[in-house]
Design an enzyme around this catalytic site. Structure first.
Site, PDB file in Angstrom:
ATOM      1  N   ARG A  36     -49.823  59.062  12.943  1.00 57.10           N
ATOM      2  CA  ARG A  36     -50.532  60.176  11.974  1.00 57.10           C
ATOM      3  C   ARG A  36     -49.291  60.752  11.141  1.00 57.10           C
ATOM      4  NH1 ARG A  36     -53.874  61.843  16.680  1.00 57.10           N
ATOM      5  NH2 ARG A  36     -55.850  61.261  16.141  1.00 57.10           N
TER       6      ARG A  36
ATOM      7  N   CYS B 281     -58.431  53.753  18.187  1.00 55.85           N
ATOM      8  CA  CYS B 281     -57.567  54.824  18.498  1.00 55.85           C
ATOM      9  C   CYS B 281     -57.984  56.386  18.280  1.00 55.85           C
ATOM     10  CB  CYS B 281     -56.710  54.692  17.163  1.00 55.85           C
ATOM     11  SG  CYS B 281     -57.147  54.968  15.693  1.00 55.85           S
TER      12      CYS B 281
ATOM     13  N   GLU C 190     -63.923  54.444  10.496  1.00 57.80           N
ATOM     14  CA  GLU C 190     -64.605  56.115  10.647  1.00 57.80           C
ATOM     15  C   GLU C 190     -65.586  56.553  10.028  1.00 57.80           C
ATOM     16  OE1 GLU C 190     -60.326  58.306  11.146  1.00 57.80           O
ATOM     17  OE2 GLU C 190     -60.267  57.289   9.291  1.00 57.80           O
TER      18      GLU C 190
ATOM     19  N   ASP D 187     -63.890  60.633  13.656  1.00 58.99           N
ATOM     20  CA  ASP D 187     -64.283  60.821  12.443  1.00 58.99           C
ATOM     21  C   ASP D 187     -65.842  60.112  12.631  1.00 58.99           C
ATOM     22  OD1 ASP D 187     -63.307  62.568  10.906  1.00 58.99           O
ATOM     23  OD2 ASP D 187     -61.455  61.109  10.761  1.00 58.99           O
TER      24      ASP D 187
ATOM     25  N   HIS E 286     -55.242  71.822  15.446  1.00 54.41           N
ATOM     26  CA  HIS E 286     -53.841  71.665  15.494  1.00 54.41           C
ATOM     27  C   HIS E 286     -53.058  72.281  16.763  1.00 54.41           C
ATOM     28  CE1 HIS E 286     -49.988  71.288  12.788  1.00 54.41           C
ATOM     29  NE2 HIS E 286     -50.115  70.852  13.799  1.00 54.41           N
TER      30      HIS E 286
ATOM     31  N   ARG F 181     -50.471  54.814   9.690  1.00 49.51           N
ATOM     32  CA  ARG F 181     -51.691  55.363   8.880  1.00 49.51           C
ATOM     33  C   ARG F 181     -51.266  56.204   7.539  1.00 49.51           C
ATOM     34  NH1 ARG F 181     -55.779  59.435  11.181  1.00 49.51           N
ATOM     35  NH2 ARG F 181     -54.323  61.197  10.785  1.00 49.51           N
TER      36      ARG F 181
END
Ligand code: PEP
Ligand code: MG
Length: 589
Positions: free
Chosen positions: A300, A506, A435, A459, A193, A336
């Site tokens: 997101r 992305c 992913e 991912d 984060h 998403r």
């Protein structure tokens, strides 16, 4: 004092910062102090006043961050305000003052230490990190109680480099205000984060620098190279001059790229490539458009869920999505659905982590487990579709059966809304994030149930190499140009194209100009990235032909090791685009 030299870590936010080291943040020293019985009421009042004053400071800061379009910071601070007012802190401290006759600051220190100890014993890394938030709140409250100045403010810090064990998201948000020009930490992941926040702020950041705290003394000159993942401690004059030169060149390069003409991005042989933005809050749309984004390729949606003790309701999520579409003025946005689990765990959600949380219940797997949470979000998104071109995308899909099930749930929600007479677009495009290797190998099959695809390379790489993206110990396995990944990308792209479905990228690969030729050469026509990378990627595309990209990809696909592919691609890119990639390194190791 150890010898000067270069420490190696992981690049978490690009750019070069040079300045004096500022070691953050020594905890407040609390001396054990007891009070007289008759002083108890006054001491409790002192505690309550300090809580109110700290809350007021946080509220001002939170409103300022919201106004400055740092919505994520605003949400984190609001969560901190809630933790601060929590009974466990305030009532716990009050009981210690009344029962044990402790001074308010000692009571607060004990309560915070006890909560932190509980966090420290949690196995899950993400949850454990929440202890840092409690610690940050405790420190702030103690500073108010003891009348100590804020460590994160003060003009003396201007241009300095923060050095610490880790960087919490809240400290990341304070960085620009405290004048820190860069940050280096012993631990942390490049997709943490804090890293995402520093990337958005354009502040260089290196994580996972072993031995950092023992090598650096406060006041040492440091170079934080967030592009190479290096920290140079006490550079000699020649090294410093080279770094300063590189920093000026990087800045000039960024400015030159930004000032280039806007408009559609087209290769020299006429192939149109869409450049889109990855964002997390409506407030980020304006900057994204200014940097040349044509749409939002990845919204997101987790931000509304993180750092708050309750789940966001349908109305709030609806308003959030509408705000994005309104700000985009008719351009499309791809939302998403909730991607929680793994390292992302909102306070209001509990997920049985299992021994391998990243392989457990996360993303669409969580949505299956919590149809109530999924339904609320889908209702909000479907309703928002009346406000502009909205698309919905499922994260971490593993195969057709799972997708089928999610689509059935969507159809039921659409029927429900229609029955209630709610406005929404009948045909909301539903897409799939690629992913997992299983999805990458079957896009042709998934195409029957998906209107579009977007490859989440972060991912996809994690799951291809079985290497946790949050763990700096296995960072050496992160190889976007590994032949295995190229083959998976090719399979996903060819499968989508054979079924006539658009496929975008992305993940972070899309925003790294070193990979632009590879992705476009493989057949991708839409790249979605953190907005600040758009100018560089655009300049590469506008100066290239599809033919040369395809030729390089054909050669890359014939190579056997990641080292060979990296050699081919990186050498080609720096030869063709010196403005973007600069000249090779001359900094001594
Ligand atoms: C990805 O995995 O590449 C992606 C874009 O999703 P996130 O980084 O949010 O997991
Ligand atoms: Mg992902």
């Amino acid at each position: 004092m150890t010898a000067p030299g270069t420490l190696h870590g992981v690049a978490a936010s690009s750019g070069i910062a040079i300045g004096r080291a500022r070691v953050l943040v020594p905890p407040v020293d609390v001396v054990d102090r007891r009070i007289a019985r008759d002083a108890v009421p006054a001491e409790v009042a002192r505690l309550r006043e300090a809580v109110a004053a700290t809350d007021a400071q946080l509220s001002v800061l939170s409103a300022r961050l919201d106004g400055e379009h740092l919505h994520e910071g605003h949400l984190i601070l609001e969560a901190h305000r809630m933790m601060l007012r929590d009974d466990e802190v305030v009532e716990g401290a009050r009981r210690l003052i009344e029962g044990d006759g402790l001074a308010a600051e000692c009571a607060v220190r004990r309560v915070i230490d006890a909560i932190c100890a509980r966090f420290a014993s949690i196995e899950d890394a993400y949850l454990r990190e929440r202890g840092a938030d409690v610690e940050a709140i405790g420190e702030r409250l103690l500073r108010t109680l003891l009348g100590l100045p804020e460590l994160s403010s003060g003009a003396s810090a201007d241009g300095t480099i923060g050095v610490g064990h880790t960087l919490s998201p809240i400290d990341a948000l304070h960085l620009p205000r405290s004048g820190l020009a860069g940050f280096a930490a012993e631990h942390g992941g490049k997709t943490s984060h804090a890293a995402i926040i520093l990337q958005a702020l354009g502040i260089p950041f290196v994580v996972g620098v072993r031995g950092l705290l023992s090598a650096v003394q406060p006041g040492d000159t440091l170079v934080v190279d967030g592009s190479r993942g290096e920290v140079i401690v006490r550079p000699d004059a020649a090294t410093l001059a080279i770094c300063e030169e590189r920093r000026s060149r990087e800045r000039a390069r960024a400015l030159a790229l930004k000032s280039r003409v806007m408009g559609p991005t087209v290769t020299r042989d006429g192939v149109r490539i869409e450049l889109a933005a990855n964002i997390e809050a409506p407030s980020e749309v304006a900057d994204a458009l200014e940097l040349g984004a044509e749409s939002v390729g990845l919204f997101r949606t987790e931000l509304l869920y993180l750092d708050r003790p309750e789940l966001p309701g349908e109305e709030e999520q609806f308003q959030d999505a509408v705000a994005v579409l309104v700000a985009l003025g008719g351009r499309p946005a791809t939302f998403r659905t909730l991607d929680v689990g793994g390292e992302k765990l909102p306070l209001a959600i509990t997920v049985a982590g299992g021994a391998n949380p990243s392989l457990g219940v996360r993303a669409i797997r969580f949505s299956r487990r919590r149809p109530d949470v999924f339904r609320t979000q889908m209702r909000a998104l479907y309703r928002a579709s009346a406000a502009g071109p909205l698309r919905i995308m499922f994260p971490l899909v593993s195969g057709i059966t799972e997708l089928h099930e999610a689509r059935r749930a969507c159809a039921a929600i659409a029927d429900e809304l229609a029955g209630e007479g709610m406005a929404f677009t009948g045909e909301v495009p539903i897409g799939v994030m690629i992913e997992t290797p299983s999805a990458a190998l079957t896009t042709d099959h998934l195409a029957g149930q998906a209107s579009f695809f977007s490859i989440g390379t972060n991912d996809l790489i994690q799951y291809t190499f079985a290497a946790d993206r949050e763990n700096e110990e296995v960072e050496y396995l992160y190889h976007p140009l590994h032949p295995a990944l190229l083959r998976l990308l090719k399979s996903a792209i060819d499968g989508a194209r054979s079924a006539n479905r658009p496929i975008a990228v992305c993940g972070d690969m899309a925003g790294d100009p070193a990979f632009t030729w590879v992705l476009v050469g493989l057949g991708v026509r839409s790249l979605s990235m953190s907005p600040r990378f758009i100018p560089a990627v655009r300049s590469i595309i506008a100066d290239s032909t599809l033919a040369e990209m395809e030729a390089m990809v054909a050669q890359a696909l014939s190579l056997r090791s990641e080292t060979e592919v990296e050699g081919l691609v990186l050498e080609m890119m720096s030869r063709r685009f010196p403005l973007v990639f600069g000249t090779p390194s001359v900094i001594p190791a």
